[in-house]
Scaffold this motif. Structure first.
Motif, PDB file in Angstrom:
ATOM      1  N   ASP A  37     -38.240 -16.558 -18.718  1.00  0.00           N
ATOM      2  CA  ASP A  37     -37.418 -17.252 -19.701  1.00  0.00           C
ATOM      3  C   ASP A  37     -37.013 -16.295 -20.819  1.00  0.00           C
ATOM      4  OD1 ASP A  37     -37.317 -19.793 -18.552  1.00  0.00           O
ATOM      5  OD2 ASP A  37     -39.259 -20.353 -19.382  1.00  0.00           O
ATOM      6  N   THR A  39     -34.928 -16.202 -24.447  1.00  0.00           N
ATOM      7  CA  THR A  39     -34.430 -17.063 -25.518  1.00  0.00           C
ATOM      8  C   THR A  39     -32.999 -16.702 -25.873  1.00  0.00           C
ATOM      9  OG1 THR A  39     -36.662 -17.269 -26.414  1.00  0.00           O
ATOM     10  CG2 THR A  39     -34.840 -17.857 -27.879  1.00  0.00           C
ATOM     11  N   SER A  43     -30.995 -22.387 -28.378  1.00  0.00           N
ATOM     12  CA  SER A  43     -32.295 -22.454 -27.701  1.00  0.00           C
ATOM     13  C   SER A  43     -32.581 -23.824 -27.094  1.00  0.00           C
ATOM     14  CB  SER A  43     -33.408 -22.087 -28.684  1.00  0.00           C
ATOM     15  OG  SER A  43     -33.414 -23.003 -29.779  1.00  0.00           O
ATOM     16  N   TYR A  46     -30.156 -24.262 -21.356  1.00  0.00           N
ATOM     17  CA  TYR A  46     -30.587 -23.282 -20.364  1.00  0.00           C
ATOM     18  C   TYR A  46     -29.500 -23.052 -19.325  1.00  0.00           C
ATOM     19  CZ  TYR A  46     -35.571 -22.984 -21.596  1.00  0.00           C
ATOM     20  OH  TYR A  46     -36.775 -22.742 -22.226  1.00  0.00           O
ATOM     21  N   THR A  79     -27.132 -18.883 -24.461  1.00  0.00           N
ATOM     22  CA  THR A  79     -28.137 -19.932 -24.290  1.00  0.00           C
ATOM     23  C   THR A  79     -29.407 -19.282 -23.744  1.00  0.00           C
ATOM     24  OG1 THR A  79     -27.669 -20.444 -21.969  1.00  0.00           O
ATOM     25  CG2 THR A  79     -26.290 -21.535 -23.630  1.00  0.00           C
ATOM     26  N   ASN A  80     -30.479 -20.051 -23.666  1.00  0.00           N
ATOM     27  CA  ASN A  80     -31.641 -19.583 -22.924  1.00  0.00           C
ATOM     28  C   ASN A  80     -31.237 -19.308 -21.480  1.00  0.00           C
ATOM     29  OD1 ASN A  80     -33.170 -20.161 -25.212  1.00  0.00           O
ATOM     30  ND2 ASN A  80     -33.853 -22.149 -24.440  1.00  0.00           N
ATOM     31  N   ARG A  82     -33.023 -18.804 -17.689  1.00  0.00           N
ATOM     32  CA  ARG A  82     -34.217 -18.871 -16.849  1.00  0.00           C
ATOM     33  C   ARG A  82     -33.924 -18.177 -15.524  1.00  0.00           C
ATOM     34  NH1 ARG A  82     -38.498 -23.713 -16.101  1.00  0.00           N
ATOM     35  NH2 ARG A  82     -39.161 -22.646 -18.017  1.00  0.00           N
ATOM     36  N   VAL A 147     -35.792 -27.809 -17.067  1.00  0.00           N
ATOM     37  CA  VAL A 147     -35.004 -27.318 -18.202  1.00  0.00           C
ATOM     38  C   VAL A 147     -33.607 -27.924 -18.238  1.00  0.00           C
ATOM     39  CG1 VAL A 147     -36.298 -25.172 -18.401  1.00  0.00           C
ATOM     40  CG2 VAL A 147     -34.278 -25.244 -16.912  1.00  0.00           C
ATOM     41  N   PRO A 149     -30.605 -27.504 -16.726  1.00  0.00           N
ATOM     42  CA  PRO A 149     -29.634 -26.451 -17.056  1.00  0.00           C
ATOM     43  C   PRO A 149     -28.192 -26.945 -17.034  1.00  0.00           C
ATOM     44  CG  PRO A 149     -30.353 -26.224 -14.795  1.00  0.00           C
ATOM     45  CD  PRO A 149     -31.205 -27.305 -15.394  1.00  0.00           C
TER      46      PRO A 149
END
Length: 360
Positions: A37, A39, A43, A46, A79-80, A82, A147, A149
């Motif tokens: 992950d 950041t 935040s 995702y 964005t985050n 993953r 998450v 997304p």
């Protein structure tokens, strides 16, 4: 090889030390499937980039490692992000990146979805390796869903030289825009193989076939795409980087069970099916009507199968036997043709669609 199918590892904003100097060292440092992950500026959102579902498809891992180790940490992605790395054990087995899955186990990207599991449970009800593979698939799917997304990209490679193309189960503005970050071709697929892409997520999802697994350009394609995804402000309103051609509903050409497969420059009289040794070149230009692509034994076209979405074998609509020659009935587009016999037998000889088939 003993594999723990019940575990998935998580890394949050890993340090350079955790990532190691090179992608090979990083791969060998992982004990199993791993979630990374990163950041972002926003935040609460995702984006998911999945890779290495098959251990012989390294471009996604190579690209994400390069992105993680060369980016400016002060320049956060929009964005985050993953990252999910799947078949670590298969990829780690020496020689690295040469096994789609470990012998005695199963292709992870054929183990997703309850419908698929129920369909073949009776065949593998006592096979702990198969059940374990399905368990890992569920963990990966859970790592995506938890998450929620706003987009998912699944990075893959071809086993032989091939141009880059993308695959999706729907064609929308978002999937076309995402595809344009990587390539100029999007295949609309309604195949049901038990792949991750077939699962229902409430966001755009595309699979990218980055090109040949040994081609540096394939790694560059994956890296450039990750950069685009990281820096794009709003996936729903992306300006297409390039025009994207849509190709509709390819089918998978396969040899039937217990049929021998060989490759040769000329007819050598082998049993079963023999494909031309240059079959992979059709990935770039397709085939022409009446073109010879191989040879057949006395069982002729019955050695092969080509099922449509209704489960009907339509092999005779695409190919025919001219004496003992395997010949195309129409101009065809060909994808993922390979001379890798193991891949061809375990997956398919190639994906095919009629050249003129451009309606939805």
């Amino acid at each position: 090889m003993e594999i723990d199918f019940s575990e998935i590892n998580y890394l949050q904003n890993p340090t350079i030390k955790e990532l190691h100097a090179g992608y090979e060292q990083f791969l060998l440092s992982m004990s199993g499937p791993t979630v990374i992950d990163i950041t972002g500026i926003d935040s609460k959102k995702y984006r998911v980039i999945n890779t290495l579902l098959q251990g012989n498809e390294p471009s996604g891992l190579i690209a994400l490692h390069r992105w993680l180790t060369t980016r400016d940490p002060s320049q956060l992605p929009q964005t985050n992000i993953r990252f999910i790395i799947g078949s670590v054990e298969a990829a780690s087995k020496s020689p690295l990146f040469t096994r789609r899955f470990i012998p005695g186990h199963y292709d992870l990207n054929r183990c997703f979805g309850e419908a698929k599991i129920e369909q073949i449970t009776n065949l593998f009800s006592h096979d702990t390796n198969y059940q374990g593979c399905c368990q890992r698939a569920k963990l990966i799917e859970q790592a995506i869903r938890e998450v929620n997304p706003d987009m998912i990209v699944d990075l893959h490679n071809a086993a032989s030289p091939s141009p880059t193309f993308s695959i999706s189960s729907v064609v929308t503005t978002e999937t076309l825009s995402l595809a344009s970050f990587f390539c100029q071709t999007l295949i609309l697929s309604d195949l049901h193989l038990g792949s991750l892409m077939e699962q229902k997520f409430s966001c755009p999802f595309i699979t990218i076939e980055c090109g040949y697994s040994l081609d540096e350009q394939a790694h560059e394609v994956a890296f450039a795409g990750i950069n685009h995804i990281a820096n794009c402000e709003n996936i729903g309103y992306i300006h297409q980087e390039k025009n994207v051609e849509v190709i509709y509903r390819p089918l998978r050409l396969r040899v039937k069970d217990n049929v021998n497969l060989a490759y040769a420059k000329h007819d050598e009289g082998y049993s079963g099916v023999t494909l031309k040794t240059d079959i992979e070149y059709f990935n770039f230009g397709g085939t022409h009507q009446e073109e010879l692509i191989g040879w057949l034994d006395g069982n002729g076209i019955d050695n092969l199968q080509l099922f449509d979405k209704h489960g009907k074998d339509v092999i005779d609509d695409y190919f025919y036997a001219r004496d003992n020659q395997l010949v195309c009935r129409h101009n065809l587009r060909v994808f993922k043709a390979t001379t890798n016999k193991q891949v061809a037998l375990n997956d398919c000889l190639f994906y095919v669609v009629r050249h003129s088939n451009n309606e939805s």
